[in-house]
Design a protein around this motif. Sequence first.
Motif, short mmCIF file in Angstrom:
data_model
loop_
_atom_site.label_atom_id
_atom_site.label_comp_id
_atom_site.label_asym_id
_atom_site.label_seq_id
_atom_site.Cartn_x
_atom_site.Cartn_y
_atom_site.Cartn_z
N GLU A 197 42.85 39.84 51.67
CA GLU A 197 43.42 40.34 50.41
C GLU A 197 43.85 39.19 49.50
O GLU A 197 43.81 39.31 48.28
CB GLU A 197 44.63 41.22 50.74
N GLY A 198 44.24 38.09 50.10
CA GLY A 198 44.80 36.99 49.31
C GLY A 198 43.80 35.99 48.78
O GLY A 198 44.19 35.03 48.12
N ILE A 199 42.51 36.17 49.06
CA ILE A 199 41.54 35.19 48.58
C ILE A 199 40.54 35.85 47.62
O ILE A 199 40.32 37.06 47.66
CB ILE A 199 40.79 34.51 49.75
N SER A 200 39.94 35.03 46.80
CA SER A 200 39.02 35.53 45.77
C SER A 200 37.68 35.92 46.38
O SER A 200 37.38 35.62 47.53
CB SER A 200 38.79 34.44 44.72
N SER A 201 36.88 36.60 45.56
CA SER A 201 35.56 37.04 46.00
C SER A 201 34.69 35.85 46.39
O SER A 201 33.97 35.90 47.39
CB SER A 201 34.89 37.84 44.89
N GLU B 52 37.72 43.95 41.78
CA GLU B 52 37.73 43.19 40.52
C GLU B 52 37.41 44.09 39.34
O GLU B 52 38.01 43.98 38.26
CB GLU B 52 36.73 42.03 40.61
N ARG B 53 36.45 45.00 39.54
CA ARG B 53 36.06 45.93 38.47
C ARG B 53 37.23 46.84 38.11
O ARG B 53 37.52 47.08 36.93
CB ARG B 53 34.87 46.77 38.95
N VAL B 54 37.92 47.36 39.12
CA VAL B 54 39.09 48.22 38.89
C VAL B 54 40.17 47.46 38.14
O VAL B 54 40.80 47.98 37.20
CB VAL B 54 39.64 48.77 40.22
N LYS B 55 40.40 46.20 38.53
CA LYS B 55 41.42 45.39 37.87
C LYS B 55 41.08 45.17 36.39
O LYS B 55 41.96 45.18 35.53
CB LYS B 55 41.58 44.05 38.58
N GLN B 56 39.80 44.96 36.11
CA GLN B 56 39.37 44.78 34.72
C GLN B 56 39.62 46.05 33.90
O GLN B 56 40.11 45.99 32.76
CB GLN B 56 37.89 44.42 34.68
N ILE B 57 39.30 47.21 34.50
CA ILE B 57 39.53 48.49 33.82
C ILE B 57 41.02 48.69 33.56
O ILE B 57 41.44 49.10 32.46
CB ILE B 57 38.97 49.66 34.66
N ARG C 113 47.20 53.25 39.60
CA ARG C 113 47.28 53.49 41.04
C ARG C 113 45.91 53.48 41.72
O ARG C 113 45.81 53.77 42.90
CB ARG C 113 47.99 54.83 41.30
N MET C 114 44.86 53.15 40.98
CA MET C 114 43.53 53.10 41.57
C MET C 114 43.33 51.83 42.40
O MET C 114 43.80 50.76 42.04
CB MET C 114 42.45 53.15 40.47
N THR C 115 42.61 52.00 43.52
CA THR C 115 42.22 50.83 44.32
C THR C 115 40.95 51.19 45.09
O THR C 115 40.46 52.32 45.02
CB THR C 115 43.33 50.42 45.30
N ILE C 116 40.42 50.20 45.83
CA ILE C 116 39.19 50.41 46.61
C ILE C 116 39.55 50.40 48.09
O ILE C 116 40.23 49.50 48.57
CB ILE C 116 38.16 49.30 46.32
N ASP C 117 39.08 51.41 48.84
CA ASP C 117 39.37 51.44 50.27
C ASP C 117 38.30 50.67 51.04
O ASP C 117 37.39 50.07 50.45
CB ASP C 117 39.50 52.88 50.79
N ASP C 118 38.41 50.68 52.39
CA ASP C 118 37.50 49.92 53.23
C ASP C 118 36.06 50.41 53.14
O ASP C 118 35.12 49.69 53.50
CB ASP C 118 37.96 50.00 54.70
N LEU C 119 35.87 51.65 52.69
CA LEU C 119 34.52 52.21 52.57
C LEU C 119 33.93 52.01 51.19
O LEU C 119 32.82 52.46 50.89
CB LEU C 119 34.54 53.70 52.93
#
Length: 342
Positions: free
Chosen positions: A202-206, A270-275, A329-335
């Motif tokens: 979680e703490g490192i970049s793509s 990253e896409r969610v964060k941009q939105i 409150r949107m995020t991406i899960d493990d799937l």
Amino acid sequence: MEEKYRIDPELNAVLPNLSEEDYSSLEKSLLTDGYKGAPIMVWGDVIVDGHNRYEICNKHHIPYEVKQIDFESKEEAVRWMVRQQIGRRNLTPIQRIEIAEKYRPFYTEKAKENMSSGGKKYSPKEGLQNSSTLSNENKIDVRAKLAEVANVSTDTYSKGKKILESGNEELIEQTLKGEKSINKAYNELKASQKKEFDKKIEGISSSDLKSELQDLKENKRKEVAKKVRESREKYGIESPEYDEAKAEQLNVEIQINELENASCNSDGIERVKQIQKRYRDYLDVFQEDVNWLLSMEFYKNDEEITSSIHSELRNCMERFKGVDSLITRMTIDDLGCIVINK
């Protein structure tokens, strides 16, 4: 009293080390009450039990009692010493494992000797054939032998060993004291390691994720494969060393799989964060525009409609804020799916 016995460094490593406080207490007791209790056990001129008492008595010239005991080999002496320590007082299972581990070098060396017997070198192609030439009585399962010494199952022994090697001092201490069972401590250790791994991801970049994934695939995977091959050639496929190497190899593959999922999901994150950022920026500008409109008066066909327009603007603003709350409150899960956190 003239010193005539010696402490063998290899055998001394099997005996428990006294803390400074316990050593001081033993010294005070010997000086005050003299030598009492069990005699110092020696094998020839080598001390196998009572090295601390022997050292203190020689230092202060305190008379002591000695008893000879015979062993056929150093291995037999170590086995006796370990069992003496385990049987001396009530110990927790992991304390017995900790003591039994001191006997590992002797079983490991014996296993190596048996693997190399017969004058044939173990090879990947002939490994199974060569290992089958050894009689069952010559094969040594180091883990099983040590588990027998510690009076625990092989599974419990492996878990206890991993706890002792974990570096988690608090968990080790709680288990040694019997505050936690080996199973409970092991499950907590695995959960903690998983949590640390997830936090690391979680703490490192793509880009860092992809770099670490590349390192696992190109370096770590080859490293553990080599370890598996070497342990197979050196100890055989029925050895605990081979089992441990295979377990490490499996762990690397699990990490690769998790990082691959995390790398794919990081793009979605990253896409969610941009939105979220774009919507927040838009909402700030829109709020300013609405506030300005709410300060104005509105007319239609010479009829004032300010109250109606202001009401519509406020309703519109509330709906946009509701969408903002959802997007925040949107995020991406493990799937890789978008989930809305509470």
